[in-house]
Design an enzyme around this catalytic site. Structure first.
Site, mmCIF file in Angstrom:
data_model
loop_
_atom_site.group_PDB
_atom_site.id
_atom_site.type_symbol
_atom_site.label_atom_id
_atom_site.label_comp_id
_atom_site.label_asym_id
_atom_site.label_seq_id
_atom_site.Cartn_x
_atom_site.Cartn_y
_atom_site.Cartn_z
ATOM 1 N N GLN A 42 3.247 10.062 0.914
ATOM 2 C CA GLN A 42 4.493 9.250 1.002
ATOM 3 C C GLN A 42 5.245 9.503 -0.110
ATOM 4 O O GLN A 42 6.680 9.178 -0.082
ATOM 5 C CB GLN A 42 4.102 7.710 1.309
ATOM 6 C CG GLN A 42 3.505 7.539 2.664
ATOM 7 C CD GLN A 42 3.401 5.868 2.775
ATOM 8 O OE1 GLN A 42 2.528 5.300 2.029
ATOM 9 N NE2 GLN A 42 4.455 5.020 3.140
ATOM 10 N N HIS A 76 -4.622 1.268 7.345
ATOM 11 C CA HIS A 76 -3.097 1.672 7.515
ATOM 12 C C HIS A 76 -2.892 3.124 6.346
ATOM 13 O O HIS A 76 -2.566 4.095 6.603
ATOM 14 C CB HIS A 76 -2.152 0.897 7.164
ATOM 15 C CG HIS A 76 -0.636 1.293 7.208
ATOM 16 N ND1 HIS A 76 -0.019 0.696 8.117
ATOM 17 C CD2 HIS A 76 0.008 2.007 6.461
ATOM 18 C CE1 HIS A 76 1.293 1.185 7.910
ATOM 19 N NE2 HIS A 76 1.270 2.248 7.046
ATOM 20 N N GLU A 77 -3.382 2.731 4.957
ATOM 21 C CA GLU A 77 -3.251 3.943 4.197
ATOM 22 C C GLU A 77 -4.100 5.032 4.509
ATOM 23 O O GLU A 77 -3.566 6.245 4.325
ATOM 24 C CB GLU A 77 -3.562 3.274 2.850
ATOM 25 C CG GLU A 77 -2.734 2.317 2.381
ATOM 26 C CD GLU A 77 -0.986 2.295 2.566
ATOM 27 O OE1 GLU A 77 -0.604 3.636 2.621
ATOM 28 O OE2 GLU A 77 -0.541 1.542 2.972
ATOM 29 N N GLY A 113 0.850 -1.210 0.096
ATOM 30 C CA GLY A 113 -0.020 0.057 -0.067
ATOM 31 C C GLY A 113 0.863 1.242 -0.021
ATOM 32 O O GLY A 113 1.949 1.163 0.343
ATOM 33 N N HIS A 140 -2.492 7.538 6.822
ATOM 34 C CA HIS A 140 -1.756 8.352 6.256
ATOM 35 C C HIS A 140 -2.220 9.570 5.626
ATOM 36 O O HIS A 140 -1.703 10.511 5.831
ATOM 37 C CB HIS A 140 -0.970 7.537 5.030
ATOM 38 C CG HIS A 140 0.266 6.907 5.476
ATOM 39 N ND1 HIS A 140 1.300 7.350 5.791
ATOM 40 C CD2 HIS A 140 0.529 5.519 5.104
ATOM 41 C CE1 HIS A 140 2.168 6.185 6.087
ATOM 42 N NE2 HIS A 140 1.790 5.208 5.790
ATOM 43 N N CYS A 152 6.075 -0.083 7.709
ATOM 44 C CA CYS A 152 5.635 0.970 6.922
ATOM 45 C C CYS A 152 6.929 1.365 6.017
ATOM 46 O O CYS A 152 7.923 1.669 6.539
ATOM 47 C CB CYS A 152 4.950 2.358 7.886
ATOM 48 S SG CYS A 152 4.545 3.708 6.625
ATOM 49 N N LEU A 153 6.537 1.715 4.732
ATOM 50 C CA LEU A 153 7.618 1.949 3.835
ATOM 51 C C LEU A 153 8.229 3.419 4.425
ATOM 52 O O LEU A 153 9.560 3.785 3.941
ATOM 53 C CB LEU A 153 7.157 2.049 2.348
ATOM 54 C CG LEU A 153 6.798 0.891 1.896
ATOM 55 C CD1 LEU A 153 6.085 1.370 0.397
ATOM 56 C CD2 LEU A 153 7.825 0.056 1.569
#
Ligand code: CO
Length: 171
Positions: free
Chosen positions: A52, A136-137, A47, A140, A94-95
Site C-alpha cells: 500500500q 484484511h492485511e 492496519g 493485501h 480500506c485506505l
C-alpha cells in the site's frame, strides 16, 4: 517522527502484484516500519500492508487501537496457520479504496505465524476486530482487496466508483 508515505490507491498495479518474502532483517526494516506506522496514523487507519506504500514485500502492521503504541503489531512474512469454521460478517473499508465500505465474511478466529522485525518467529491467536484486521492485511500481501470479497450485488453497485478510482478521478 518518520515521514509518511503516499498511499497507493485502487487501480495501482502494486496492490495486485506479488510481494517478496523478507529474508534479511537488516537495518532498512526499522525505517520502513516507522514510515508505515506514521502513514497509518496520518490516514487514521488500523492496519497497513507494505504494498500500500509501494513496497512489494511481505510486511504489514496492525493496530486496533491506533493511539496505543503498545498494541501495534509488526509482522514480517505472516501466514494464517489456522482459522475457525465460525465466520463473522463485518463492515470493512480500506485506505487504498477510499469512499467504499462493505460487509465481508471472514473467519471469527485465526492463528497467524509470522516473524517480528528482528526475524524472531512468533505465533498469535486473534479474534474479534484484531482477527479481522490481520486477515484484511494478509489479503493485501496476496494482492487481494476487500472489494474482491463483497457480494456480487454489492460489487455491481460499486462498479462505477471503482472505475473512477482506477482512473484516478477520486474527488
Ligand atoms: Co486495506
Amino acid at each position: 517522527m518518520a515521514k509518511s508515505r503516499g498511499i497507493r490507491k485502487y487501480g495501482d498495479k502494486v496492490l495486485r502484484g506479488k510481494n517478496e518474502k523478507v529474508k534479511e532483517f537488516g537495518p532498512e526494516l526499522a525505517p520502513l516500519f516507522d514510515e508505515m506506522h506514521e502513514t497509518m496514523i496520518e490516514a487514521r487507519g488500523v492496519g497497513l500492508a507494505a504494498p500500500q506504500v509501494g513496497v512489494p514485500k511481505q510486511i504489514a502492521i496492525m493496530n486496533p487501537e491506533p493511539e496505543n503504541e503498545k498494541t501495534l503489531l509488526k509482522m514480517v512474512n505472516p501466514r494464517i496457520i489456522a482459522s475457525s469454521d465460525e465466520t463473522e460478517k463485518i463492515e470493512e473499508g480500506c485506505l487504498s479504496v477510499p469512499g467504499i465500505r462493505g460487509d465481508v465474511v471472514r473467519a471469527a478466529r485465526i492463528t497467524v505465524a509470522y516473524q517480528d522485525e528482528n526475524g524472531k518467529a512468533r505465533t498469535l491467536e486473534a479474534e474479534g476486530i484484531l482477527a479481522r484486521i490481520i486477515q484484511h492485511e494478509l489479503d493485501h500481501l496476496n494482492g487481494v482487496l476487500f472489494v474482491d470479497r463483497l457480494s456480487l450485488a454489492k460489487r455491481a453497485l460499486i462498479k462505477g466508483k471503482l472505475k473512477e478510482l482506477a482512473a484516478g478521478k477520486e474527488k
